[in-house]
Design a protein around this motif. Structure first.
Motif, short mmCIF file in Angstrom:
data_model
loop_
_atom_site.label_atom_id
_atom_site.label_comp_id
_atom_site.label_asym_id
_atom_site.label_seq_id
_atom_site.Cartn_x
_atom_site.Cartn_y
_atom_site.Cartn_z
N GLU A 44 -1.31 -46.16 7.04
CA GLU A 44 -0.50 -46.68 5.75
C GLU A 44 0.26 -48.22 6.28
N HIS A 45 0.99 -48.34 6.87
CA HIS A 45 1.53 -49.13 7.44
C HIS A 45 0.79 -50.67 8.13
N LYS A 46 -0.22 -50.06 8.65
CA LYS A 46 -1.25 -51.08 8.63
C LYS A 46 -2.30 -51.86 7.70
N ALA A 62 6.95 -58.62 11.04
CA ALA A 62 7.63 -57.20 11.51
C ALA A 62 6.76 -56.42 12.31
N ARG A 63 7.49 -55.23 12.85
CA ARG A 63 6.70 -53.98 13.37
C ARG A 63 7.05 -52.20 12.65
N LEU A 64 6.23 -51.56 12.29
CA LEU A 64 6.92 -50.04 11.36
C LEU A 64 6.68 -49.07 12.66
N PHE A 65 8.11 -48.42 12.00
CA PHE A 65 7.50 -46.96 12.85
C PHE A 65 7.34 -46.08 11.74
N SER A 66 6.13 -44.90 12.25
CA SER A 66 5.66 -43.94 11.54
C SER A 66 6.41 -42.68 11.74
N ASP A 67 7.62 -42.16 10.75
CA ASP A 67 8.14 -40.97 10.51
C ASP A 67 7.80 -39.80 9.83
#
Length: 169
Positions: free
Chosen positions: A89-91, A101-106
């Motif tokens: 989903e972040h991609k 930006a870069r996105l962490f998945s939590d």
């Protein structure tokens, strides 16, 4: 037009300016790939704007990232997001917005709990996401600026973020 009700959120016990932001390791996604990374390793690369947001695709997430893109914060600091959304989903989000930006998945919202910004969704037992929150961190993860939503929906004070970046970078 979508109707929604403004809801007061429980008080947040998030890190404040002068405190050290909790470290964590999660998958971080950029435009090309993802890998496990720690916040401490990311922050050591330079001043970091850590942006917690609801799940990808939610209207607040779209508004938050559109404003961050419009203000080009990524030109001055690292911009790193965190949400319950998966790397896949972040991609997709990175393909549409969150330039630079870069996105962490939590997905289990454990980082949200560590930061005191978890948001249990009404009417959805066991579903927790991140309330909107923004932290400007220096290279040692010391918080230079902190904001967390007190209502749902609520959006960051972007002029304050911009002033904090100008002051601390």
């Amino acid at each position: 037009m979508v109707d929604f009700e403004v809801v007061s959120l429980p008080e947040s016990d998030h890190p404040e300016a002068g405190e050290t932001a909790p470290d964590f390791t999660r998958p971080i996604v950029n435009e090309e790939y993802w890998e496990d990374a720690s916040l401490s390793a990311v922050a050591s690369e330079g001043p970091t704007l850590l942006v917690f947001h609801p799940m990808d695709g939610a209207f607040p997430t779209t508004y938050i990232w559109n404003e961050i893109d419009d203000r080009a914060f990524a030109d001055d600091v690292q911009v790193v997001g965190v949400s319950v959304s998966s790397p896949y989903e972040h991609k997709a989000l990175l393909d549409e917005r969150a330039d630079g930006a870069r996105l962490f998945s939590d997905p289990a919202a454990e980082v949200a709990a560590d930061y005191g910004i978890e948001n249990p969704l009404d009417g959805m037992a066991g579903v927790i996401e991140h309330r909107p929150a923004v932290f400007l961190l220096d290279e040692s993860r010391t918080v230079q600026y902190a904001w967390a939503a007190a209502e749902w929906p609520e959006f960051p004070e972007y002029d304050e973020i911009e002033a904090a970046i100008d002051q601390h970078v």
